[in-house]
Design an enzyme around this catalytic site. Structure first.
Site, PDB file in Angstrom:
ATOM      1  N   HIS A 237      20.997  46.235  11.775  1.00 21.14           N
ATOM      2  CA  HIS A 237      19.734  45.514  11.988  1.00 21.14           C
ATOM      3  C   HIS A 237      19.224  44.876  10.703  1.00 21.14           C
ATOM      4  O   HIS A 237      19.779  45.064   9.624  1.00 21.14           O
ATOM      5  CB  HIS A 237      18.658  46.496  12.476  1.00 21.14           C
ATOM      6  CG  HIS A 237      18.835  46.948  13.878  1.00 21.14           C
ATOM      7  ND1 HIS A 237      18.015  46.550  14.897  1.00 21.14           N
ATOM      8  CD2 HIS A 237      19.765  47.777  14.440  1.00 21.14           C
ATOM      9  CE1 HIS A 237      18.409  47.109  16.027  1.00 21.14           C
ATOM     10  NE2 HIS A 237      19.466  47.865  15.789  1.00 21.14           N
TER      11      HIS A 237
ATOM     12  N   GLU B 107      17.936  38.998  13.818  1.00 21.77           N
ATOM     13  CA  GLU B 107      18.397  39.717  12.626  1.00 21.77           C
ATOM     14  C   GLU B 107      19.820  39.267  12.309  1.00 21.77           C
ATOM     15  O   GLU B 107      20.783  40.021  12.403  1.00 21.77           O
ATOM     16  CB  GLU B 107      18.264  41.221  12.861  1.00 21.77           C
ATOM     17  CG  GLU B 107      16.788  41.612  13.037  1.00 21.77           C
ATOM     18  CD  GLU B 107      16.564  42.974  13.701  1.00 21.77           C
ATOM     19  OE1 GLU B 107      15.401  43.285  14.021  1.00 21.77           O
ATOM     20  OE2 GLU B 107      17.541  43.713  13.919  1.00 21.77           O
TER      21      GLU B 107
ATOM     22  N   GLU C 147      19.443  49.117   8.205  1.00 23.68           N
ATOM     23  CA  GLU C 147      18.461  48.038   8.077  1.00 23.68           C
ATOM     24  C   GLU C 147      18.667  47.290   6.764  1.00 23.68           C
ATOM     25  O   GLU C 147      18.705  47.889   5.694  1.00 23.68           O
ATOM     26  CB  GLU C 147      17.034  48.605   8.109  1.00 23.68           C
ATOM     27  CG  GLU C 147      16.667  49.310   9.406  1.00 23.68           C
ATOM     28  CD  GLU C 147      16.310  48.354  10.547  1.00 23.68           C
ATOM     29  OE1 GLU C 147      16.204  47.134  10.286  1.00 23.68           O
ATOM     30  OE2 GLU C 147      16.135  48.839  11.684  1.00 23.68           O
TER      31      GLU C 147
ATOM     32  N   HIS D 145      18.937  42.941  18.143  1.00 28.47           N
ATOM     33  CA  HIS D 145      17.814  42.049  17.871  1.00 28.47           C
ATOM     34  C   HIS D 145      18.385  40.759  17.290  1.00 28.47           C
ATOM     35  O   HIS D 145      18.818  40.721  16.143  1.00 28.47           O
ATOM     36  CB  HIS D 145      16.847  42.715  16.885  1.00 28.47           C
ATOM     37  CG  HIS D 145      16.217  43.952  17.446  1.00 28.47           C
ATOM     38  ND1 HIS D 145      15.888  45.049  16.689  1.00 28.47           N
ATOM     39  CD2 HIS D 145      15.861  44.244  18.727  1.00 28.47           C
ATOM     40  CE1 HIS D 145      15.334  45.976  17.480  1.00 28.47           C
ATOM     41  NE2 HIS D 145      15.316  45.513  18.715  1.00 28.47           N
TER      42      HIS D 145
HETATM   43 ZN    ZN Z   1      16.292  45.360  14.667  1.00 26.58          ZN
END
Ligand code: ZN
Length: 377
Positions: free
Chosen positions: A262, A172, A338, A169
């Site tokens: 992420h 990010e 994350e 992504h």
């Molecule tokens: Zn992500």
């Protein structure tokens, strides 16, 4: 008073200017190309010295993650090196949901972004410096739809196959700051954690899985609007050549440990997501993940396990998500890391929030935890 001006035509630049009056601007997000995701912004304001800017990003109730805006402060820099935060407020009822950013620059130009950007030029600096390090091999895994290279750095001659990959992504960007921290450990011949990991493992590092989305200023998709982290069951050359190339390289090497890096828009914490619910789940495999998680939690106050995503029920894991596919396909200890766009709410930093610096430090702790995990297995 003259009007301020706003520019976006640079790497990962992205905002739509609706109107400007004096030092105030009304703005809106662009969607990722051929997709409905919108959340990333990155723009430059000039004519700003010593004036209180009022920047209103509107329509945010239709953004990808409306929960990302309350308690969020926009990132700002005047030198493109140090990124701080500009006091921001969110009103979901104003103009379809409006983030109002107020900031008084000391210089004439200020840069604003959803998170401190990590440019493709900096990516190439990182790849070049890493590839030139002793014992590091460069590998071009493939090509993106915009024709950019998909870069991988490999090092170490141990038996365990470790895959670290980031920025599926592209918005990010903290994920590539994390990678810079990780590669500093793994490529430094004097770093003992890096030396020990290179002795135990063969490491495969993909610092940016989505160069096209990164350069285009996307939040979540590649050049043609594909969310790469929903492509791992059946990647294709047309929609997701990035995943096709990485998965083929993983098929070649096998995978024992994998971390997919992420950022999360809404949750103000660092956390891991595992692979509960995969068809081949065993408690032994799951315990390997939980053991890594508890080692990392002990090693750094920036990591916690109270906040995070709900676990999938048995047999319900989505195998199109990388961590689930990698755990299922290779019987690997796989995980998604994350980091917050906002801050670590348990250890807030009013000046910077979550930052490039903290992302890099977290990478060091993650690698030290990996070494402890391996040596205590
Ligand atoms: Zn992500």
């Amino acid at each position: 008073m003259t009007d301020i001006g706003i520019d976006t035509q640079f790497d990962s630049g992205n905002i739509e200017v609706l109107s400007i009056s004096g030092a105030s601007a009304r703005l809106a997000l662009h969607k990722d190309n051929q997709s409905d995701f919108a959340q990333w912004f990155h723009f430059r304001v000039h004519g700003a010295a010593d004036r209180e800017l009022e920047l209103k990003i509107t329509g945010l109730e239709n953004s990808a993650y409306p929960a990302g805006w309350p308690d969020y402060d926009a990132c700002v820099s005047e030198d493109r090196d140090f990124w701080g935060r500009a006091a921001s407020t969110y009103d979901k009822d104003e103009d379809g949901g409006t983030l109002t950013i107020r900031y008084t620059p000391g210089t004439d130009i200020a840069w604003f972004a959803y998170f401190a950007p990590y440019s493709m030029e900096r990516h190439h600096d990182l790849v070049a410096e890493s590839a030139a390090s002793e014992g590091v091999e460069y590998r071009r895994l493939g090509q993106t739809l915009d024709g950019q290279p998909l870069d991988c750095l490999e090092m170490g001659d141990g038996a365990r196959q470790v895959w670290l990959y980031a920025r599926q992504h592209p918005g990010e960007s903290m994920a590539e700051w994390w990678m810079e921290g990780a590669l500093e450990v793994l490529c430094d011949p004097t770093d003992t954690v890096g030396r020990a990991l290179r002795k135990h493992c063969r490491l495969h590092v993909v610092p940016n899985c989505n160069p096209d989305g990164s350069r285009r200023g996307h939040l979540r998709t590649n050049a043609v609007g594909t969310n790469l982290n929903r492509e791992w069951a059946e990647p294709s050359a047309e929609a997701s050549p990035e995943v096709l190339a990485i998965r083929a390289a993983m098929d070649e090497s096998g995978v024992d440990f994998a971390m997919d890096v992420h950022g999360d828009e809404a949750i103000a914490a660092v956390f891991l997501a595992g692979f509960e619910g995969i068809p081949s789940w065993t408690d032994d495999l799951g315990d390997r993940f939980y053991r890594y998680q508890s080692i990392l939690e002990r090693r750094t106050p920036d990591f916690q396990t109270a906040k995070g995503y709900p676990k999938s029920a048995p047999g319900t894991a989505n195998l199109a998500i990388s961590t689930n596919q990698v755990a299922e396909r290779y019987k690997a200890c796989a995980m998604t890391l994350e980091m917050p766009f906002k801050d670590n709410a348990d250890w807030p930093d009013e000046v910077q929030g979550w930052s490039p610096e903290r992302s890099k430090l977290l990478a060091r702790d993650c690698l030290a935890a990996l070494l402890e995990w391996i040596e205590s297995e």
